[in-house]
Write a protein that holds these residues in place. Structure first.
Motif, short mmCIF file in Angstrom:
data_model
loop_
_atom_site.label_atom_id
_atom_site.label_comp_id
_atom_site.label_asym_id
_atom_site.label_seq_id
_atom_site.Cartn_x
_atom_site.Cartn_y
_atom_site.Cartn_z
N ASP A 199 -2.35 15.97 -23.80
CA ASP A 199 -2.02 16.07 -25.26
C ASP A 199 -2.37 17.33 -25.57
O ASP A 199 -1.25 17.88 -26.48
CB ASP A 199 -3.18 15.11 -25.86
N GLU A 205 0.49 19.66 -24.53
CA GLU A 205 1.85 19.51 -25.23
C GLU A 205 1.94 19.89 -26.63
O GLU A 205 2.94 20.57 -27.10
CB GLU A 205 2.25 18.09 -25.28
N THR A 206 0.64 19.66 -27.21
CA THR A 206 0.50 19.97 -28.76
C THR A 206 0.77 21.58 -29.01
O THR A 206 1.61 22.12 -29.64
CB THR A 206 -0.66 19.44 -29.28
#
Lengths: 288, 281
Positions: free
Chosen positions: A121, A124-125
């Motif tokens: 996460d 990706e962020t």
């Protein structure tokens, strides 16, 4: 009664190879030369240089476009005096440093991403947020944080290497087939062992692509950054050389500087990355 | 699941030679007890198998046979340790299976199970060295020995992408056997091969078994393959997978008519209430 037409059966004897005109024949020297990639590319380069030379002479204004010969003369002059070599070396040293730090951070990020859910996460962020940001836009901030010097250059270069490389590597890891992962786990591998021994080699095509993009981005960012705050690191690089020459209206030197950048780029792409590709991806059948 | 109960299911004419029904069997190599397997897809909880029992003895060529969706591959993965049963136990040599390990080598259906960055020899050696079974020269000798057994000595230094599908599967088999695992787990290893190659690979596998008497748990959806390869066949029904029967196959030197008769009996049990499906060798 049948629905199909009954025909006689056919049996034939097979003819020997000597009855054919050509079974296998060597290509003509011309055909073989045409198949050499480097030769075709060299010819293209010569044609481009010729067009440049002709246009330069036609324009006859060395302040706008110096001819190819003038540029090459300036380049050789710079090489002979050692100035260009010196400047290029300064740039390459900083480049190596920034590139290595970027690769290291990308490795840490992607390994975290592949081993933990939060890591995925996070990667990706952060990539989505920072990847579209041009490195040069960070330069003013870098100058405030790290001052005039190598620190700022490395900072902006890390920014330009890290995201494309991390993105590519992560995509490569995800594309590794579940069969290969299961094979690795069958040998008792897990965690970092699985990443190092199975995932990295299996994702190598994507990683190499990421390294190429990262290299190109770093190289561009560095030259641009040098142009912006030039000689700050005490000893200028190629960007500074171009900037300085422009200020003195030594336009052939500007072109010589640009040519040097092109030549280094070509060498890295065609010698270093090509060799790595041939020794790995081609040999493993991962690339044609 | 007791030996006595299992013997009771045996049809009379297929009784194994040497073991009488009232004799007790030695402790099993692999004991699968009441195993229910469930996995989650995006929006469903799927039960792949429901309370499956069977035991595998040393040197068995044990077949898991059933139509698509009977959970046979999932069951094999559970034995491989890639997935934990929601109910029941999988016990190998008296120890519960909890995770993958080199004592249960998998051979997959996919051709990409070989590491493309390693040659045939390196692929086999890597398995031995990474799992810590053997190192250096010993690993090399063992690898070469098994590569020879699958007739690939000429290709030891070839990279997988230069091999045909059948050759890749042979390397995978050599790799599995070189580890000398307690049990070899084969997940439809010949399903992606053409019919001729497939038949040859089946013969070669049986020859290898004659040489080394390895234990294998073999998943297939081909009835002829099951009858040919196996000595014992577990018939499973689909959705979710449950045991329908556990039979002995015919002896390998038996009259081919017996094999065909068995194939037909298996077919009638598996597809009792279904439209006939096309099967191929």
């Amino acid at each position: 009664m049948s629905d199909y037409l009954l025909r006689p059966e056919v049996n034939r004897s097979i003819r020997g190879a000597e009855d054919f005109g050509i079974v296998e024949k060597a290509l003509t020297p011309w055909e073989r030369l045409y198949h050499l990639v480097w030769l075709r590319k060299t010819v293209l380069l010569i044609v481009l240089a010729a067009i440049w030379e002709i246009y330069g002479r036609y324009l006859d204004n060395p302040l706008l476009v110096p001819t190819f010969t003038e540029t090459v003369t300036a380049l050789f002059e710079g090489l002979r005096s050692g100035l260009i070599v010196d400047r290029a070396w300064t740039t390459l040293k900083v480049l190596m440093l920034g590139f290595s730090v970027g690769v290291f951070l990308a490795a840490v990020l992607t390994i975290l991403a592949i081993t933990t859910r939060v890591g995925t996460d996070f990667l990706e962020t952060v990539t989505a947020m920072l990847s579209p940001l041009p490195a040069i836009a960070l330069l003013p901030l870098a100058l405030i944080w790290f001052g005039l010097g190598i620190g700022s250059l490395v900072f902006v270069m890390v920014h330009s290497v890290l995201w494309p490389l991390a993105l590519n590597t992560n995509a490569g890891f995800r594309a590794v087939s579940s069969t290969l992962r299961m094979v690795g786990r069958n040998y008792g591998l897990s965690g970092l062992g699985l990443v190092l021994k199975i995932l990295i080699p299996a994702a190598f095509p994507s990683i190499l692509a990421g390294l190429k993009i990262g290299w190109a981005f770093a190289w561009r960012t560095l030259i641009a950054a040098e142009l912006v705050f030039g000689v700050a690191s005490g000893k200028g690089g190629l960007g500074w050389y171009i900037f300085e020459s422009k200020n003195q209206l030594d336009i052939p030197e500007v072109f010589a500087g640009l040519l040097t950048i092109i030549v280094i780029g070509l060498v890295v792409e065609n010698v270093i990355f090509r060799t790595i590709e041939q020794r790995t991806l081609r040999r493993w059948g991962m690339q044609n | 699941m007791t030996a006595a109960r299992k013997q009771a299911i045996l049809p009379h004419k297929n009784r194994p030679r040497g073991i009488m029904p009232d004799q007790t069997l030695p402790p099993p190599l692999l004991d699968v007890r009441g195993v229910t397997l469930q996995y989650k897809t995006r929006d469903h909880l799927v039960t792949a198998t429901y309370r499956v029992d069977f035991t595998v003895q040393r040197s068995d060529r044990f077949i898991l046979l059933g139509p698509s969706g009977c959970g046979k591959s999932t069951l094999l993965k559970a034995v491989g340790g890639y997935m934990a049963p929601t109910e029941g136990d999988i016990i190998l040599k008296g120890t519960r299976v909890t995770r993958p390990g080199p004592d249960r080598m998998m051979v997959f259906q996919e051709f990409d199970q070989l590491l493309p960055w390693k040659t045939v020899l390196q692929n086999v050696m890597f398995a031995l060295e990474t799992s810590g079974r053997l190192r250096g020269k010993a690993a090399r000798d063992r690898a070469l020995h098994y590569i020879e057994k699958v007739h690939l000595t000429r290709f030891v230094d070839a990279y997988p992408h230069t091999l045909s599908g059948g050759m890749k599967q042979r390397v995978a088999i050599a790799r599995g056997m070189a580890m000398e695992p307690d049990i070899l787990l084969m997940d439809e290893p010949f399903a992606a091969l053409d019919a001729l190659t497939r038949r040859r690979m089946q013969d070669e596998l049986l020859q290898l078994w004659d040489d080394t008497r390895f234990t294998v748990l073999f998943v297939t959806h081909s009835i002829p393959e099951a009858v040919k390869i196996g000595n014992r066949i577990l018939l499973m029904s689909p959705h979710p997978g449950q045991v329908k029967a556990e039979w002995n196959s015919v002896a390998r030197d038996a009259d081919p008519a017996l094999a065909i008769a068995l194939e037909e009996r298996i077919h009638s049990v598996l597809f009792a209430d279904r439209v006939e499906e096309q099967e191929h060798v």
